[in-house]
Design an enzyme around this catalytic site. Structure first.
Site, PDB file in Angstrom:
ATOM      1  CG  ASP A   1     -12.748  -8.683   1.528  1.00  0.00           C
ATOM      2  OD1 ASP A   1     -12.488  -7.776   0.706  1.00  0.00           O
ATOM      3  OD2 ASP A   1     -12.449  -8.599   2.730  1.00  0.00           O
TER       4      ASP A   1
ATOM      5  CG  ASN B   1      -0.687  -6.947  -1.519  1.00  0.00           C
ATOM      6  OD1 ASN B   1      -1.247  -7.551  -2.430  1.00  0.00           O
ATOM      7  ND2 ASN B   1      -1.219  -6.808  -0.309  1.00  0.00           N
TER       8      ASN B   1
ATOM      9  CG  HIS C   1      -9.868  -5.516   0.485  1.00  0.00           C
ATOM     10  ND1 HIS C   1     -10.127  -6.672   1.192  1.00  0.00           N
ATOM     11  CD2 HIS C   1      -8.566  -5.243   0.700  1.00  0.00           C
ATOM     12  CE1 HIS C   1      -9.028  -7.075   1.814  1.00  0.00           C
ATOM     13  NE2 HIS C   1      -8.053  -6.224   1.522  1.00  0.00           N
TER      14      HIS C   1
ATOM     15  CD  GLU D   1      -4.725  -7.776   1.603  1.00  0.00           C
ATOM     16  OE1 GLU D   1      -5.596  -7.061   2.128  1.00  0.00           O
ATOM     17  OE2 GLU D   1      -3.502  -7.547   1.715  1.00  0.00           O
TER      18      GLU D   1
ATOM     19  CD  GLU E   1      -2.894  -1.155   2.360  1.00  0.00           C
ATOM     20  OE1 GLU E   1      -2.745  -0.318   3.272  1.00  0.00           O
ATOM     21  OE2 GLU E   1      -3.820  -1.981   2.342  1.00  0.00           O
TER      22      GLU E   1
HETATM   23  C1  XIL Z   1      -6.531  -6.193   8.152  1.00  0.00           C
HETATM   24  C2  XIL Z   1      -6.873  -7.372   9.058  1.00  0.00           C
HETATM   25  O1  XIL Z   1      -7.785  -8.203   8.371  1.00  0.00           O
HETATM   26  C3  XIL Z   1      -7.478  -6.870  10.346  1.00  0.00           C
HETATM   27  O2  XIL Z   1      -7.641  -7.944  11.265  1.00  0.00           O
HETATM   28  C4  XIL Z   1      -6.597  -5.797  10.969  1.00  0.00           C
HETATM   29  O3  XIL Z   1      -7.241  -5.247  12.095  1.00  0.00           O
HETATM   30  C5  XIL Z   1      -6.281  -4.692   9.982  1.00  0.00           C
HETATM   31  O4  XIL Z   1      -5.704  -5.267   8.822  1.00  0.00           O
HETATM   32  N1  XIL Z   1      -5.110  -4.499   3.561  1.00  0.00           N
HETATM   33  C6  XIL Z   1      -4.129  -5.347   4.022  1.00  0.00           C
HETATM   34  C7  XIL Z   1      -4.405  -6.239   5.171  1.00  0.00           C
HETATM   35  O5  XIL Z   1      -3.067  -5.434   3.399  1.00  0.00           O
HETATM   36  O6  XIL Z   1      -3.257  -6.442   5.974  1.00  0.00           O
HETATM   37  C8  XIL Z   1      -5.514  -5.705   6.032  1.00  0.00           C
HETATM   38  O7  XIL Z   1      -5.818  -6.682   7.038  1.00  0.00           O
HETATM   39  C9  XIL Z   1      -6.723  -5.368   5.192  1.00  0.00           C
HETATM   40  C10 XIL Z   1      -6.398  -4.313   4.182  1.00  0.00           C
END
Ligand code: XIL
Length: 297
Positions: A234, A169, A205, A232, A127
């Site tokens: 969802d 990422n 996401h 990641e 990020e």
């Molecule tokens: C999130 C986790 O799922 C949570 O449990 C935590 O509180 C915060 O981080 N991008 C990412 C992940 O790269 O590491 C994040 O994970 C979600 C967004």
């Protein structure tokens, strides 16, 4: 095929899930995890705050629980993440300049060395690009150490674990937009100059729609000579959830260098989001989104 992992393996891909160490003692959870997935990512346990809570004092106990479970159950392991503006330990949050640069590089080296030989792919940097139209870097304490901090992190990771694939990422990179183009330009530059980068992770996401150029965006990165991974995934619950899951899966399968998909959790009740974005409901039942993914694999 009857499971996500086995179906993905038919085309040489993996299908993974993010896992919190605390769930590894819940048998209803690990039954699904072990049955359906052939890769796991530590949801929080390998982040900077977890692994170096005091400067120079590393704690791998929770990360090792995840790594050991993967090893014992024959799963690939994604490493997440070596350098990030968020979830930094308190001691790092107020550091700056050369001291922070050195601390970051030491962190990358120590953590990648600890897990050497166990990690399929590391999210070396997470990020680091800004949202919106600038296409530039996110402001952060790490960015303020100098624009070359990302390549320095990648070089340190390569030296520490030469066998791991090294990924950049990020999120909001689900189509061809200013942010994904900024990252694209960085990856192109890294490849041109021999900075060690092997893969780009697309967090994915997602809300209630999918960019029409999702696949084209993956493909343009692949054409630079890096693997791409959905890291990641969802998707907001709603009428489109199953369709979007299916479309993302088909996009990955249509890109030969898209090597795997990870969903950011197993059951809805364990998600970091509250909108039931995963493939299994809180009772562990397969949702329509699950079947859409399996059909697409
Ligand atoms: C999130 C986790 O799922 C949570 O449990 C935590 O509180 C915060 O981080 N991008 C990412 C992940 O790269 O590491 C994040 O994970 C979600 C967004």
């Amino acid at each position: 095929e009857s499971t996500l992992g086995a179906a993905a393996a038919q085309s040489g891909r993996y299908f993974g899930a993010a896992v919190p160490a605390g769930r590894l003692s819940e048998s209803a959870y690990t039954t699904i995890l072990n049955r359906e997935f052939n890769s796991i990512t530590a949801e929080n346990e390998m982040k900077m705050d977890a692994t170096e809570p005091q400067q120079g004092q590393f704690n791998f106990s929770r990360g090792d629980q995840i790594a050991n479970w993967a090893l014992q159950n024959g799963k690939q392991l994604r490493g997440h993440t070596l350098a990030w503006h968020a979830q930094q330990p308190g001691w790092m949050q107020n550091m700056e300049g050369p001291a922070l640069r050195q601390a970051m590089l030491n962190h990358v080296t120590q953590v990648a060395t600890h897990y050497r030989g166990k990690i399929h792919s590391w999210d070396v940097v997470n990020e680091a690009f800004a949202d919106g139209g600038s296409g530039g870097r996110r402001d952060s304490n790490l960015q303020r150490t100098g624009n070359d901090w990302i390549e320095a992190a990648f070089r340190a990771a390569r030296a520490a674990d030469p066998g791991a694939k090294l990924c950049y990422n990020d999120y909001n990179t689900d189509g061809i937009n200013a942010k994904s183009t900024g990252i694209y330009n960085m990856v192109r530059d890294f490849k041109a100059r021999g900075v060690p980068i092997d893969c780009v992770g697309f967090q994915s996401h997602l809300g209630t729609s999918l960019a029409s150029d999702y696949q084209a965006n993956l493909q343009r990165f692949a054409d630079l000579g890096v693997d791409v991974q959905i890291t990641e995934l969802d998707v907001a619950e709603g009428g489109n959830q199953a369709n979007i899951y299916g479309a993302v899966t088909r996009a990955c399968l249509a890109v030969s260098r898209c090597t795997g998909i990870t969903v950011w959790g197993v059951r809805d009740d364990t998600s970091w989001r509250s909108d039931n974005p995963l493939l299994f409901d809180r009772s562990g039942n397969k949702k329509p989104a699950y079947h859409a993914v399996l059909d697409a694999l």
